[in-house]
Design a protein around this motif. Structure first.
Motif, PDB file in Angstrom:
ATOM      1  N   LEU A  57       0.835  -1.211   0.000  1.00  0.00           N
ATOM      2  CA  LEU A  57       0.000   0.000   0.000  1.00  0.00           C
ATOM      3  C   LEU A  57       0.865   1.254   0.000  1.00  0.00           C
ATOM      4  CD1 LEU A  57      -2.908  -0.853   2.464  1.00  0.00           C
ATOM      5  CD2 LEU A  57      -3.099  -0.290   0.034  1.00  0.00           C
ATOM      6  N   PHE A  60       1.958   1.707  -3.356  1.00  0.00           N
ATOM      7  CA  PHE A  60       0.789   2.092  -4.153  1.00  0.00           C
ATOM      8  C   PHE A  60       0.511   3.587  -4.038  1.00  0.00           C
ATOM      9  CE2 PHE A  60      -3.794   2.976  -4.005  1.00  0.00           C
ATOM     10  CZ  PHE A  60      -4.188   2.582  -5.282  1.00  0.00           C
ATOM     11  N   LEU A 125      -5.384  -3.402  -6.087  1.00  0.00           N
ATOM     12  CA  LEU A 125      -4.146  -2.646  -5.910  1.00  0.00           C
ATOM     13  C   LEU A 125      -3.196  -2.886  -7.077  1.00  0.00           C
ATOM     14  CD1 LEU A 125      -2.084  -2.322  -2.654  1.00  0.00           C
ATOM     15  CD2 LEU A 125      -0.961  -2.991  -4.765  1.00  0.00           C
TER      16      LEU A 125
END
Length: 303
Positions: A57, A60, A125
């Motif tokens: 994340l 990301f 994602l």
């Protein structure tokens, strides 16, 4: 300040820069909480949804530019006093210190990770990250990041309006591509209601903290703002078009079309719904915190 003036201030100086390069983004806060709750519940069931790894994340946020979008929320604080009928200058240098404290990048960053860790699965994602990791995706992120952090958007809006007029003059399909981008990045279609929800939560928090005296209850306040919802929707759509026209002016028509098609993919739309929801919830949360913190400020006097 009357309702139309507040809405004008909100659109022009508070929320124009936090949308991804003028794209109309968002989701109603009440709907947001239900959406996040349902996703959290599903994520808790074995074998259905696997939450994304926190390290992934972090990458990301960087590769998509969402980290910069979160940072730009701080810029919206400049108009907070105007929403309450005040001026930031009234509080002197203390206002800058307070907003930097409340809208600390690390705080907002951690809030985003905490929510996305439970709601964004690896499949979504990876899909989004793969696109933004391409050459075109990275160039788009550079352009979008620059737009997010532009404190004075007057040049962007004026230049964007000139670009739109020129494209209309030659009947360019580029405008349709941009409109498709804007629509795809707000597939929930509730940007205006989300913006008004943030404002209502801020005003109610300020009243609860004793910063202002409110003559209406929450229901009355919502009714007051709802009267201008249609006009505000049209203004935001126009602003989204000019903002995007300016931001993406260095990209070819084919590249803009490619981006529109990428944003229209169901997985990307789902990712944007979550990102929009998270961004507006963080904004509402920080504005409520700002309202409480304003209790500590005393108007400054020039000697």
């Amino acid at each position: 300040m009357d309702a139309p003036a507040k809405l004008h201030t909100l659109k022009r100086t508070c929320f124009a820069d936090i949308a991804r390069d003028g794209q109309t983004e968002g989701i109603t806060m009440r709907v947001l909480r239900l959406c996040l709750l349902s996703v959290w519940c599903v994520a808790a069931l074995p074998g259905l949804v696997l939450a994304a790894d926190r390290a992934k994340l972090q990458d990301f946020l960087e590769v998509t530019g969402f980290d910069v979008a979160l940072e730009s929320i701080r810029l919206t604080a400049s108009s907070a006093p105007q929403i309450l009928g005040m001026q930031a200058e009234t509080f002197g240098t203390e206002w800058t210190r307070l907003t930097e404290e409340v809208f600390a990048t690390e705080t907002m960053h951690d809030m985003a990770l905490d929510i996305l860790e439970q709601t964004l699965d690896d499949e979504m994602l990876t899909h989004a990250a793969d696109f933004y990791a391409t050459d075109l995706g990275q160039r788009l992120v550079v352009a979008e990041n620059a737009s997010h952090l532009t404190e004075d958007d007057s040049v962007k809006l004026e230049s964007g309006a000139d670009i739109v007029a020129a494209l209309e003059g030659i009947d360019s399909p580029r405008l349709d591509y941009i409109r498709r981008m804007n629509a795809a990045s707000d597939s929930a279609g509730t940007a205006v209601r989300a913006i008004l929800e943030v404002q209502v939560r801020f005003i109610m928090a300020a009243a609860g903290a004793g910063v202002i005296e409110l003559q209406r209850d929450e229901e009355g306040l919502r009714e007051l703002f709802k009267a201008d919802e249609e006009a505000m929707t049209a203004e935001i759509a126009a602003g989204a078009l000019t903002g995007a026209a300016y931001t993406y002016q260095s990209f070819s028509d084919a590249e803009v079309l490619t981006y529109a098609e990428a944003l229209e993919h169901p997985r990307m739309r789902h990712v944007y719904d979550l990102m929009n929801a998270v961004q507006y919830e963080i904004m509402a949360n920080r504005f409520e915190a700002l309202a409480v913190a304003m209790q500590r400020l005393q108007p400054s006097q020039e000697l």
